[in-house]
Scaffold this active site. Structure first.
Site, short mmCIF file in Angstrom:
data_model
loop_
_atom_site.label_atom_id
_atom_site.label_comp_id
_atom_site.label_asym_id
_atom_site.label_seq_id
_atom_site.Cartn_x
_atom_site.Cartn_y
_atom_site.Cartn_z
N ASN A 116 83.17 43.27 24.14
CA ASN A 116 82.56 42.39 23.14
C ASN A 116 83.49 41.20 22.98
O ASN A 116 84.54 41.30 22.36
CB ASN A 116 82.41 43.15 21.82
CG ASN A 116 81.89 42.25 20.70
OD1 ASN A 116 81.52 41.09 20.95
ND2 ASN A 116 81.86 42.77 19.48
N LYS A 174 83.07 38.56 21.30
CA LYS A 174 82.95 37.92 19.98
C LYS A 174 82.85 36.40 20.16
O LYS A 174 82.26 35.95 21.13
CB LYS A 174 84.10 38.36 19.08
CG LYS A 174 84.21 39.90 19.04
CD LYS A 174 85.12 40.43 17.98
CE LYS A 174 85.13 41.96 18.03
NZ LYS A 174 85.94 42.56 16.99
N HIS A 187 76.82 45.20 14.56
CA HIS A 187 78.29 45.19 14.54
C HIS A 187 78.77 44.98 13.11
O HIS A 187 78.14 44.25 12.34
CB HIS A 187 78.80 44.07 15.45
CG HIS A 187 80.27 44.17 15.70
ND1 HIS A 187 81.20 43.73 14.78
CD2 HIS A 187 80.97 44.69 16.73
CE1 HIS A 187 82.41 43.98 15.25
NE2 HIS A 187 82.31 44.56 16.43
N GLU A 224 81.00 43.18 11.93
CA GLU A 224 81.19 41.77 11.56
C GLU A 224 79.86 41.14 11.17
O GLU A 224 79.81 40.28 10.29
CB GLU A 224 81.90 41.03 12.71
CG GLU A 224 83.36 41.43 12.78
CD GLU A 224 84.00 41.35 14.17
OE1 GLU A 224 83.43 40.71 15.07
OE2 GLU A 224 85.09 41.96 14.33
N GLU A 250 82.63 52.46 15.46
CA GLU A 250 83.72 51.51 15.30
C GLU A 250 84.19 51.54 13.84
O GLU A 250 83.60 50.85 12.99
CB GLU A 250 83.26 50.09 15.64
CG GLU A 250 82.79 49.93 17.06
CD GLU A 250 82.94 48.49 17.53
OE1 GLU A 250 83.50 48.29 18.60
OE2 GLU A 250 82.52 47.56 16.81
N GLY A 267 90.44 45.00 15.36
CA GLY A 267 91.30 43.82 15.35
C GLY A 267 92.57 44.00 14.54
O GLY A 267 93.28 43.03 14.25
N SER A 272 90.45 48.38 18.45
CA SER A 272 91.79 48.27 19.04
C SER A 272 91.98 49.13 20.29
O SER A 272 93.06 49.69 20.49
CB SER A 272 92.87 48.57 17.99
OG SER A 272 92.81 47.64 16.92
#
Ligand code: 13P
Length: 253
Positions: A9, A11, A95, A97, A167, A173, A212
């Protein structure tokens, strides 16, 4: 046997020109990817470049998001058909985010899952708890709510075409990976939920871990019985790291 999946991904990284360079490296290093399904998910503006460069290779291309409607007055959105027409085969949906920064809720994710499947795209459905929720001990309840919401109205036949990515938000991150045991514990729960909802289809759905993931921790994650692959953020932007992740080594799986 479930075929492992390693998906990158990207991003909001990689212009079309940068995409050309990175994919040139990945095409060379992953020419023989073995029995791993490799997917890259660049931003919308780099999808045309990625699809044309990867056509005929073993690396598949996916979007990072899409709208659930087929077309119309939805400024700034793209449809499943637009992704499909370029050559995408899958799309990341829900996701964290998107959920946290852009207000996507389970009902929206549900509409997207149905629209993606109807267009012939494989949804990579993301679920996972925040740090606060983990500390409150509600990880399973959160994942269950997200699964029930996102998959409402789905038949077992349709569910078989899903990829699910667990996730945990606190591991994204942050450099803080869930331990292989933590990840296995939740992913095992997700598979048990799938079994309740869809019976033996649960054995065919690929469930990935994300948060991560790096070259240095992929082997331990892939050694877990229910972890079928990884959804990789930052480390997917580096050809060497991503290649090593795809070439994970597992002794006794
Ligand atoms: P990182 O690998 O950068 O933690 O991102 C994980 C992720 O969100 C993949 O979708």
């Amino acid at each position: 046997m479930r075929r492992p999946v390693i998906a990158g991904n990207w991003k909001m990284n990689m212009t079309a020109s940068e995409t050309r360079v990175l994919l040139g490296q990945l095409k060379a290093s992953l020419a023989a990817a073995g029995d791993v399904e490799v997917i890259v998910c660049p931003p919308f503006t780099s999808l045309a470049e990625a699809c044309s460069q990867l056509r005929g290779t073993a690396i598949a291309v996916g979007g990072q998001n899409m709208h659930w409607e087929e077309k119309g007055a939805f400024t700034g959105e793209v449809s499943a058909a637009m992704l499909k027409d370029l050559g995408c085969t899958c799309v990341i949906l829900g996701h964290s985010e998107r959920r946290i920064l852009f207000g996507e809720d389970d009902a929206m994710v549900n509409k997207k899952v149905h629209a993606a499947l109807a267009a012939g795209l494989t949804p990579i459905l993301c679920i996972g708890e925040t740090l606060e929720q983990r500390e409150q001990g509600v990880t399973q309840a959160v994942c269950r709510r997200q699964l029930e919401g996102a998959l409402a109205g789905l038949t077992a036949g349709a569910a078989a075409r899903l990829i699910i990515a667990y996730e945990p938000v606190w591991a994204i991150g942050t450099g803080r990976t869930a331990t292989p045991q933590d990840a296995q514990s939740v992913i095992g729960y997700v598979r048990a939920w799938l079994r309740e909802a869809y019976g033996d289809t649960a054995d065919t759905v690929r469930i990935l871990y994300g948060g991560s993931v790096k070259a240095s921790n992929i082997d331990g994650l892939m050694a877990q019985p229910d972890i079928d692959g990884a959804l990789v953020g930052g480390a997917s932007l580096d050809a060497g790291e991503f290649t090593r992740i795809v070439r994970f080594e597992v002794q006794d799986r």
